[in-house]
Design an enzyme around this catalytic site. Structure first.
Site, short mmCIF file in Angstrom:
data_model
loop_
_atom_site.label_atom_id
_atom_site.label_comp_id
_atom_site.label_asym_id
_atom_site.label_seq_id
_atom_site.Cartn_x
_atom_site.Cartn_y
_atom_site.Cartn_z
N GLU A 1 0.83 -1.21 0.00
CA GLU A 1 0.00 0.00 0.00
C GLU A 1 0.86 1.26 0.00
O GLU A 1 0.48 2.29 -0.58
CB GLU A 1 -0.94 -0.02 1.22
CG GLU A 1 -2.03 -1.08 1.07
CD GLU A 1 -2.81 -1.33 2.34
OE1 GLU A 1 -2.17 -1.54 3.40
OE2 GLU A 1 -4.05 -1.30 2.30
N GLU B 1 -3.49 -9.82 4.25
CA GLU B 1 -4.27 -9.41 5.43
C GLU B 1 -5.34 -10.42 5.84
O GLU B 1 -5.58 -10.63 7.02
CB GLU B 1 -4.93 -8.04 5.19
CG GLU B 1 -4.00 -6.85 5.39
CD GLU B 1 -3.22 -6.50 4.14
OE1 GLU B 1 -3.13 -7.33 3.21
OE2 GLU B 1 -2.69 -5.37 4.06
C1 3H9 Z 1 -1.03 -4.81 7.19
O1 3H9 Z 1 -0.09 -4.48 6.55
C2 3H9 Z 1 -2.24 -3.97 7.40
C3 3H9 Z 1 -2.35 -2.85 6.42
O2 3H9 Z 1 -3.09 -3.24 5.30
C4 3H9 Z 1 -3.09 -1.67 6.99
C5 3H9 Z 1 -2.57 -1.06 8.22
C6 3H9 Z 1 -3.33 0.19 8.68
N1 3H9 Z 1 5.18 -7.01 11.53
O3 3H9 Z 1 8.11 -14.88 8.55
P1 3H9 Z 1 9.51 -14.75 8.99
C7 3H9 Z 1 8.69 -10.73 11.85
S1 3H9 Z 1 -1.07 -6.32 7.98
C8 3H9 Z 1 5.98 -7.33 12.56
O4 3H9 Z 1 10.10 -15.81 9.84
P2 3H9 Z 1 10.41 -15.12 6.29
C9 3H9 Z 1 8.38 -12.16 12.27
O5 3H9 Z 1 7.59 -12.20 13.42
C10 3H9 Z 1 0.49 -7.03 7.61
N2 3H9 Z 1 6.85 -8.37 12.50
O6 3H9 Z 1 10.48 -14.50 7.74
C11 3H9 Z 1 9.76 -12.69 12.50
O7 3H9 Z 1 10.21 -12.20 13.75
P3 3H9 Z 1 11.22 -13.04 14.64
C12 3H9 Z 1 0.54 -7.59 6.25
C13 3H9 Z 1 6.89 -9.08 11.38
O8 3H9 Z 1 11.62 -14.66 5.60
C14 3H9 Z 1 10.59 -12.01 11.43
O9 3H9 Z 1 9.84 -10.86 11.04
N3 3H9 Z 1 1.79 -8.28 6.06
C15 3H9 Z 1 6.06 -8.80 10.29
O10 3H9 Z 1 10.09 -16.57 6.35
C16 3H9 Z 1 10.85 -12.86 10.22
O11 3H9 Z 1 9.62 -13.35 9.74
C17 3H9 Z 1 1.94 -9.56 6.37
O12 3H9 Z 1 1.03 -10.22 6.83
C18 3H9 Z 1 5.18 -7.70 10.39
N4 3H9 Z 1 4.37 -7.36 9.37
O13 3H9 Z 1 9.15 -14.44 5.62
C19 3H9 Z 1 3.30 -10.13 6.08
N5 3H9 Z 1 6.31 -9.70 9.31
O14 3H9 Z 1 12.45 -13.21 13.82
C20 3H9 Z 1 3.75 -10.98 7.21
C21 3H9 Z 1 7.28 -10.49 9.77
O15 3H9 Z 1 11.37 -12.22 15.87
N6 3H9 Z 1 5.10 -11.49 7.01
N7 3H9 Z 1 7.63 -10.14 11.03
O16 3H9 Z 1 10.51 -14.35 14.88
C22 3H9 Z 1 5.38 -12.52 6.22
O17 3H9 Z 1 4.56 -13.06 5.51
C23 3H9 Z 1 6.79 -13.03 6.26
O18 3H9 Z 1 7.38 -12.58 7.46
C24 3H9 Z 1 7.70 -12.59 5.09
C25 3H9 Z 1 9.14 -13.07 5.36
C26 3H9 Z 1 7.18 -13.25 3.80
C27 3H9 Z 1 7.71 -11.11 4.92
#
Ligand code: 3H9
Length: 690
Positions: free
Chosen positions: A107, A127
């Site tokens: 976004e 989301e």
């Molecule tokens: C959103 O964006 C809402 C908006 O539309 C509107 C807002 C108003 N935040 O998965 P990994 C941490 S909703 C905080 O093992 P990978 C995760 O906990 C969000 N922390 O890595 C972990 O921490 P730790 C929409 C986050 O390489 C570390 O990063 N976005 C977030 O296998 C590594 O993560 C999503 O839903 C976050 N957003 O995969 C995306 N994301 O090392 C969610 C990750 O302490 N993320 N962490 O355990 C993912 O799908 C995967 O993390 C990603 C990397 C593909 C990015």
């Protein structure tokens, strides 16, 4: 120039490069939002800057809003303030994407004037997996680029798409070189400046949405044609309303509605539960006492003993990851059958278009069938998947001790048995552990990794790393009967069987589970698995409903009847025969049946499980409460939107659970006695997942 601890601004000629460096995934934390606003102001004020490139350091572009902030008091500046700053920029801003641009990250890119990406980049709105809809303009801006239909599909599925698809759909303007994102982005920005390129705002584009204006039937048809999962998702209605707004309302009104719906969802119990599971699934990998420095062993080859359904499924995990497997059976027909099943599974995947013929063949080529246990002398890991019987397992491990090379890991796929006792059948208990796969083993994400009392930490580290490599969620557990999952399941099984004698029918129990959010009720699961698991006619005592059903050859779906009757399409029907059998059985056993409420069914099936979870925690069988939630969400169909049994207990309140257990204890006995840890936490008004 350093803007703050996570943002910097560097001039490259006419172009300012605004770089975010906020590991691990550059989520839009307060510092990032503030950094972007301040950096933009600098760029805006600097007359020498003609355009801005927004990019990220590290492994990815912005992966979303910072989920850890959800549920806490909002901190200013918020994401909308940051987007307003981008929208207000009078100099072109180019988002340069590598890794993943997800959720709020995507976004953010959509509020920039231009977007370019490296070929390996991906985009998406995940989301819905968190019980949300995009809340920073995604539902209004994506349709303006790709139309309503495509947006519905992308937002309701949460599925990512790659940079090439993004280019084809018009989401991005150009692909960069794989390793030259920054230079190519600066060149792109320079070209925009030279060409006097306009400040292209998506909000001003509406041709793709105009075609859907005043045509509610478009969204209705999309919903009708969507798959069952999407139709059932409670977020889908919100997506529909947001897309309807995108088609019919001015952008500002659409955005306002989207924001309002996003906040409604963000404060829902379901989203809190799904966010809990998100973090829990990442927490499982953190094992106290193991660090990145714990030496893991290299696993280049795997041996699997047993080519039945389980052994074959286990083998496929490794073949899929490109790891050669030797599979061993005791006789040629069983071995042939096992190999044939694996081949057929791959062929079916090819037929569905989810795997190329070439890849299927490459995987089969990694499989070596054998009738000799001795052939496993050179593999790095041996997984035993033979009959669930301690004597047989011990015999196998005794033999493996003589055959396996020094340092090989010896794993048992037992679901219940004592891994320490199995390890004691070898001279190397430090190399023995449990790898408990769940059926179908090539599909189910969960892997319980069972640490014996003598298991070497290096082997634990190896098993955890291997789980990740084969795409499983590995949860480390200790030795006890049934480990985490099956030990808790035993509580549910006892109660469901009791409930149907005391007054409920199997379909009542199943309905309550479905309404709670389980994908299937426990009696339907039993019918699917087969009621004759571990049953034989010779040893049958006819002392339970299940045994009698087996004796009647009602052994579940495979025989067309079990607790339910099944029609030719395997659709279940409540069975009058079973109803009569239950009534008869209860009468003969002197059980006075009564009306049982849905509430009692749910409480008696779920609360004793939670109670057992508390014992498991207290005994240190699970490292943390959230690990138990991960086991149940990934191995037993516990609704993710309830967060797993321990999170669910926290939302209900532990004092309430204790009170209900005590009330059942008074009526039904010691099976309901609250665990000391549960009572302690309840008294202290604490939660399992603190
Ligand atoms: C959103 O964006 C809402 C908006 O539309 C509107 C807002 C108003 N935040 O998965 P990994 C941490 S909703 C905080 O093992 P990978 C995760 O906990 C969000 N922390 O890595 C972990 O921490 P730790 C929409 C986050 O390489 C570390 O990063 N976005 C977030 O296998 C590594 O993560 C999503 O839903 C976050 N957003 O995969 C995306 N994301 O090392 C969610 C990750 O302490 N993320 N962490 O355990 C993912 O799908 C995967 O993390 C990603 C990397 C593909 C990015």
């Amino acid at each position: 120039m350093e803007i703050n601890e996570v943002t910097s601004l560097t001039r490259e000629g006419d172009i300012a490069v605004l770089a975010i460096d906020s590991p691990p995934v550059n989520a839009l934390s307060l510092a990032v939002r503030k950094g972007i606003i301040d950096a933009l102001k600098h760029a805006q004020d600097d007359a020498a800057v003609k355009a801005v490139v927004l990019l990220c350091e590290g492994r990815t572009f912005i992966a979303g809003a910072d989920i850890t902030e959800f549920g806490a008091a909002p901190a200013s500046p918020n994401l909308y303030d940051m987007q307003d700053a981008l929208l207000a920029a009078t100099k072109p801003v180019v988002a340069a994407v590598h890794g993943s641009a997800l959720g709020g990250g995507f976004e953010t890119a959509l509020t920039c004037h231009y977007r370019i990406a490296s070929p390996s980049a991906s985009f998406g709105f995940p989301e819905v997996h968190l019980g949300l809809i995009p809340g920073a303009g995604g539902t209004q801006r994506l349709p303006r680029l790709v139309g309503i239909e495509k947006s519905f599909q992308l937002i309701t599925s949460g599925a990512p798409f790659n940079a090439k698809q993004a280019l084809e759909m018009g989401v991005i303007d150009e692909l960069t070189g794989e390793n030259s994102l920054r230079a190519d982005a600066v060149a792109f920005a320079n070209k925009i400046v030279q060409d006097g390129g306009p400040l292209r705002k998506i909000d001003d584009i509406d041709d793709k949405v105009v075609s859907a204006r005043g045509k509610p039937e478009i969204l209705e048809t999309l919903l009708k044609d969507a798959d069952r999962k999407i139709r059932a998702a409670y977020t889908t209605d919100y997506v529909m309303r947001a897309l309807d707004a995108a088609a019919n309302l001015p952008v500002a009104e659409g955005l306002a509605l989207e924001h309002q719906m996003f906040f409604e969802l963000m404060t829902s119990e379901q989203s809190a539960a799904l966010r809990h599971v998100f973090f829990a699934e990442r927490q499982v990998w953190k094992v106290p006492g193991l660090s990145a420095d714990t030496p893991a062993r290299a696993i280049g080859t795997v041996g699997v003993i047993g080519a039945g359904t389980m052994g074959g499924g286990i083998a496929m995990n490794f073949l899929n990851a490109g790891i050669p497997v030797k599979i061993v059976e005791t006789n040629q027909p069983a071995l042939d059958r096992g190999v044939e099943t694996i081949r057929r599974n791959y062929e079916n995947t090819v037929k569905k278009g989810r795997l190329s013929q070439e890849k299927a063949e490459a995987r089969m080529a990694l499989l070596s069938p054998s009738l000799q246990l001795e052939d496993l002398g050179d593999v790095d890991l041996i997984i035993e998947a033979v009959f669930e019987n301690m004597d047989i397992k011990k015999e196998v491990f005794g033999k493996l001790d003589a055959i396996a090379k020094p340092g090989a890991i010896l794993a048992t796929n037992t679901s219940f048995l004592d891994v320490d006792e199995i390890a004691a059948a070898t001279s190397r208990p430090q190399d023995v552990l449990g790898l408990h796969f769940f059926s179908p083993a090539n599909v189910m994400k969960l892997l319980e990794i069972v640490r014996g009392k003598e298991t070497d930490p290096a082997n634990v580290a190896t098993a955890m790393a291997l789980a990740k490599r084969i795409g499983k969620i590995g949860v480390l557990v200790g030795v006890c009967f049934g480990f985490v999952g099956n030990r808790m399941l035993a509580q549910q099984l006892r109660e469901m069987k009791g409930l149907i004698l005391e007054g409920a029918m199997p379909w009542d129990v199943d309905r309550v589970h479905l309404e709670f959010g389980f994908a299937m009720g426990p009696f339907s699961v039993a019918d699917l698995a087969g009621l004759d698991l571990g049953w034989s006619r010779e040893t049958s005592t006819g002392s339970t409903i299940q045994e009698i059903l087996c004796e009647m050859d009602r052994r579940g779906q495979k025989t067309g009847a079990g607790y339910y009757d099944y029609d030719e399409n395997r659709r279940p029907q409540p069975s009058p025969v079973v109803e009569e059998l239950i009534l008869d059985f209860a009468a003969k056993n002197g059980i006075a049946r009564r009306t049982i409420s849905d509430e009692e069914i749910l409480e008696r099936c779920v609360y004793p499980m939670i109670n057992e979870g508390a014992k498991i925690l207290e005994e240190g069988i699970a490292i943390r409460a959230s690990d138990i939630d991960v086991v149940w969400a990934n191995g037993y169909g516990f609704p993710r939107s309830r967060g797993g049994p321990m999170h669910y207990a926290d939302t209900v309140g532990l004092d309430h659970i204790v009170a209900r257990l005590e009330s059942y204890q008074a009526k039904l006995g010691e099976d309901f006695q609250p665990a000391p840890l549960l009572k302690k936490l309840a008294t202290q008004s604490k939660a399992f997942n603190a």
